[in-house]
Design an enzyme around this catalytic site. Structure first.
Site, PDB file in Angstrom:
ATOM      1  N   SER A 112       0.798  -1.221   0.000  1.00 34.34           N
ATOM      2  CA  SER A 112       0.000   0.000   0.000  1.00 34.34           C
ATOM      3  C   SER A 112       0.833   1.276   0.000  1.00 34.34           C
ATOM      4  CB  SER A 112      -0.951  -0.034   1.187  1.00 34.34           C
ATOM      5  OG  SER A 112      -1.830   1.043   1.126  1.00 34.34           O
ATOM      6  N   HIS A 113       0.661   2.086   1.036  1.00 33.81           N
ATOM      7  CA  HIS A 113       1.300   3.394   1.099  1.00 33.81           C
ATOM      8  C   HIS A 113       2.718   3.314   1.645  1.00 33.81           C
ATOM      9  CE1 HIS A 113      -0.643   2.211   4.734  1.00 33.81           C
ATOM     10  NE2 HIS A 113       0.165   2.995   5.404  1.00 33.81           N
ATOM     11  N   ASP A 273      -2.377   6.439  -3.550  1.00 33.71           N
ATOM     12  CA  ASP A 273      -1.235   5.797  -2.894  1.00 33.71           C
ATOM     13  C   ASP A 273      -0.632   4.674  -3.737  1.00 33.71           C
ATOM     14  OD1 ASP A 273      -3.324   4.014  -2.667  1.00 33.71           O
ATOM     15  OD2 ASP A 273      -2.612   3.202  -0.773  1.00 33.71           O
ATOM     16  N   ASP A 275      -1.019   1.449  -4.064  1.00 37.47           N
ATOM     17  CA  ASP A 275      -1.869   0.490  -4.768  1.00 37.47           C
ATOM     18  C   ASP A 275      -3.198   1.075  -5.229  1.00 37.47           C
ATOM     19  OD1 ASP A 275      -2.689   0.674  -2.112  1.00 37.47           O
ATOM     20  OD2 ASP A 275      -3.503  -1.349  -2.084  1.00 37.47           O
ATOM     21  N   ASP A 277      -5.748   2.648  -3.700  1.00 35.93           N
ATOM     22  CA  ASP A 277      -7.041   2.624  -2.992  1.00 35.93           C
ATOM     23  C   ASP A 277      -7.268   3.832  -2.096  1.00 35.93           C
ATOM     24  OD1 ASP A 277      -5.212   1.807  -1.113  1.00 35.93           O
ATOM     25  OD2 ASP A 277      -6.189  -0.109  -0.648  1.00 35.93           O
ATOM     26  N   ARG A 278      -6.204   4.574  -1.812  1.00 31.96           N
ATOM     27  CA  ARG A 278      -6.386   5.762  -0.947  1.00 31.96           C
ATOM     28  C   ARG A 278      -6.502   7.026  -1.789  1.00 31.96           C
ATOM     29  NH1 ARG A 278      -2.928   5.364   4.510  1.00 31.96           N
ATOM     30  NH2 ARG A 278      -3.443   3.225   5.022  1.00 31.96           N
ATOM     31  N   LYS A 372     -11.611   0.129  -0.926  1.00 31.07           N
ATOM     32  CA  LYS A 372     -11.643   1.574  -1.082  1.00 31.07           C
ATOM     33  C   LYS A 372     -11.007   1.901  -2.425  1.00 31.07           C
ATOM     34  CE  LYS A 372      -7.608   2.206   1.949  1.00 31.07           C
ATOM     35  NZ  LYS A 372      -7.317   0.846   2.453  1.00 31.07           N
TER      36      LYS A 372
HETATM   37  C1  G16 Z   1      -5.208  -0.510   5.348  1.00 34.00           C
HETATM   38  C2  G16 Z   1      -6.633  -0.947   5.368  1.00 34.00           C
HETATM   39  C3  G16 Z   1      -7.514   0.201   5.780  1.00 34.00           C
HETATM   40  C4  G16 Z   1      -7.045   0.779   7.094  1.00 34.00           C
HETATM   41  C5  G16 Z   1      -5.598   1.176   6.971  1.00 34.00           C
HETATM   42  C6  G16 Z   1      -5.003   1.753   8.241  1.00 34.00           C
HETATM   43  O1  G16 Z   1      -5.066   0.455   4.344  1.00 34.00           O
HETATM   44  O2  G16 Z   1      -7.028  -1.412   4.095  1.00 34.00           O
HETATM   45  O3  G16 Z   1      -8.816  -0.245   5.823  1.00 34.00           O
HETATM   46  O4  G16 Z   1      -7.797   1.878   7.470  1.00 34.00           O
HETATM   47  O5  G16 Z   1      -4.856   0.051   6.582  1.00 34.00           O
HETATM   48  O6  G16 Z   1      -4.484   0.792   9.019  1.00 34.00           O
HETATM   49  P1  G16 Z   1      -3.576   1.044  10.275  1.00 34.00           P
HETATM   50  O7  G16 Z   1      -4.138   2.248  10.984  1.00 34.00           O
HETATM   51  O8  G16 Z   1      -3.766  -0.235  11.031  1.00 34.00           O
HETATM   52  O9  G16 Z   1      -2.179   1.297   9.819  1.00 34.00           O
HETATM   53  P2  G16 Z   1      -4.026   0.276   3.187  1.00 34.00           P
HETATM   54  O10 G16 Z   1      -4.271   1.437   2.274  1.00 34.00           O
HETATM   55  O11 G16 Z   1      -2.703   0.304   3.889  1.00 34.00           O
HETATM   56  O12 G16 Z   1      -4.339  -1.059   2.592  1.00 34.00           O
END
Ligand code: G16
Length: 539
Positions: A112-113, A273, A275, A277-278, A372
């Site tokens: 992800s990010h 981000d 991937d 989704d953000r 998302k």
């Molecule tokens: C993932 C989840 C999201 C979540 C986020 C934050 O996002 O898919 O639903 O809100 O992690 O997680 P944390 O606060 O535990 O770091 P992503 O975009 O990283 O896949």
């Protein structure tokens, strides 16, 4: 030829908030990725003859692991895999492909990010047949399997050309390499009024952060919607995201923010981000918090064709501000509060009880997929701007004037010693029962608990999802540890203060939250436990 390879179990393959995320070096250990993939396959009883989607965000190691995943799918009885060309699929596009193809599920390779590159992060997550992240009962079964695994199966012979769109064959399995963008862009065209957006004369800056959304944004924004060439910045996916954090927030998308507060700023700025989704939304001179964006999108969604008939309900994660709840109230539709993690929205979406969901962590989406979706949020904003002829600032100010304003910020303390972070949370949990009635500065604690979610669709219960401290008057602070980091612990402190329509709607967020920030430290002993006097990131 199928080979059965002996292996030894790893003890650290527990999926977090969104799949297994580790340093690349960890994934490069012999058998590490294979063990996890085999564990996923082992819990899929009906994989024989099934279709599987495979793709990733293009980060370092993506192609290597995709090659392994295809070979292992062939050795584990799948009849067909659909793979994004070059190994590329954004998370929402993968979700869409799973749903459209009737696949049993999909492997999405992404952290992800988090940053990418040989010394940075990698990840694997499994999404189920509805296109959404695997629910906890599946991730727990996968984890249990990783602890006992002693062999995996793989087809070693034959070549796969990831770059050639079309059908290939490997070990008796069909490998279909698909255009990663087309089907997703077509889906977006069915949801939004592309003609209105095209004709609105808006100027846009979209920062793809050298990550996966580049090709999607270029196709949709520049080719289909006719925004000027150069609207999409950093549009070529790079294995190391150009050395940056592909995290669309005010720290890591600073250049975009600076552009949006300049004299000659475009009408609308956005970023996505690693991937895809953000999302980050910035109007000319005004940043919209993800919580507010969710509320504003929900309040105006009826302006887009897909949502013209209204919303069934709105869901938000617990740490997300209550701004969306006020919209649900006004629309007389249900509002749901779930734990952090998109996987918790899946059941509500499948049951048709909500249409739009969102999280403070820069995620918003709808029932069009089960993830998302960064570009979806951008397009819904653009559709709203086109339909109303208003600026982002006008939309925001009118929203606050109607619903009041939830001032909101998240303070992240990154790379904290894990034992110290655990001690902070344990101490906090121990004193929860005594907090109600106590005064901290001028604030009176009204209630405090450790959030537990009871899923009304399947009866499952998820406990220990974050500590909430609610103050009289509607302000609150939430404490939880991130489930997506790869080194040490990240403490997240979520601050929120509600100002009614008669209150101060145009004040400085930091000032409005100052007393809640001090209360947070007084209650949880952040400085004492972590040694940190300042958060690393404020979003
Ligand atoms: C993932 C989840 C999201 C979540 C986020 C934050 O996002 O898919 O639903 O809100 O992690 O997680 P944390 O606060 O535990 O770091 P992503 O975009 O990283 O896949």
């Amino acid at each position: 030829m199928i080979e059965t390879v002996s292996t030894t179990a790893f003890t650290d393959q527990k999926p977090g908030t969104s799949g297994l995320r580790k340093k690349v070096k960890v994934f490069q250990q012999q058998h590490y990725a294979e063990n996890f993939i085999q564990a996923v396959f082992d819990v899929l009883d009906d994989r024989a003859g099934a279709t599987l989607v495979i793709g990733g965000d293009g980060r370092f190691l993506n192609r290597v692991v995709i090659d392994k995943a295809i070979r292992m799918a062939a050795a584990n009885g799948f009849s067909r895999v659909l793979v994004g060309q070059g190994g590329i699929l954004s998370t929402p596009a993968a979700s869409n492909l799973i749903r459209q193809s009737g696949a049993i599920g999909g492997l999405i390779l992404s952290a992800s990010h988090n940053p990418g590159g040989p010394d940075e992060d990698f990840g694997i997550k499994y999404n189920v047949g509805n296109g959404g992240p695997a629910p906890e009962k599946i991730t727990e079964a996968i984890y249990a399997r990783t602890r006992t695994i002693d062999a995996y199966r793989i087809v070693t012979a034959g070549e796969i050309d990831l770059d050639r769109v079309g059908t290939q064959e490997l070990g008796g399995m069909t490998v279909e390499i698909v255009d990663p963008v087309g089907a997703y862009a077509d889906l977006m065209a069915t949801l939004f009024d592309f003609t209105a957006i095209r004709g609105a004369g808006l100027t846009v800056a979209f920062d793809a952060m050298s990550a996966v959304t580049g090709p999607y944004a270029t196709e949709i924004l520049e080719c289909r919607l006719g925004f000027a060439e150069g609207t999409v910045r950093n549009g070529t996916p790079l294995e190391d995201f150009g050395g940056h954090h592909p995290d669309p927030n005010l720290v890591h998308a600073r250049e975009l923010y600076d552009l949006m507060v300049a004299e000659d700023a475009p009408d609308f700025g956005a970023a996505s981000d690693g991937d895809g989704d953000r999302n980050l939304i910035i109007g000319r001179g005004i940043f919209i918090t993800p919580s507010d964006s969710l509320a504003m999108l929900a309040a105006n969604a009826h302006l887009a064709p897909a949502y013209a008939k209204g919303l069934k309900g709105i869901a938000r994660s617990m740490p997300t501000s209550a701004a969306a709840d006020r919209v649900a109230d006004a629309l007389e539709i249900p509002a749901f509060e779930t734990p952090t993690g998109w996987k918790f929205f899946g059941n509500l979406l499948d049951a048709g009880r909500v249409t739009i969901c969102g999280e403070e962590s820069a995620g918003t989406g709808s029932d069009h997929v089960r993830e998302k979706d960064g570009l979806w949020a951008v397009l819904l904003w653009l559709n709203i701007l086109a339909a109303t002829g208003k600026s982002v600032r006008q939309i925001a100010e009118e929203h606050w004037a109607r619903f009041g304003r939830n001032y909101y910020a998240r303070h992240d303390y990154e790379g904290v010693d894990s034992a110290a972070a655990d001690a902070l949370m344990a101490t906090l949990r121990d004193k929860l029962a005594h907090l109600p009635g106590q005064k901290v500065g001028d604030l009176t604690i009204e209630a405090a608990d450790d959030f537990a979610y009871h899923d009304s669709t399947d009866g499952s219960v998820s406990s220990n999802q974050g500590v909430r401290v609610l103050f009289a008057g509607g302000s609150r602070v939430v404490f939880r540890l991130s489930g997506t980091g790869t080194s040490g612990a990240t403490l997240r402190v979520y601050l929120e203060r509600y100002e009614p329509v008669s209150g101060q709607l145009d004040a400085d967020t930091t000032q409005m939250l100052a007393d809640i920030a001090s209360a947070a430290d007084a209650i949880a002993g952040i400085v004492r436990h972590t040694g940190r006097t300042q958060p690393d990131v404020v979003t």
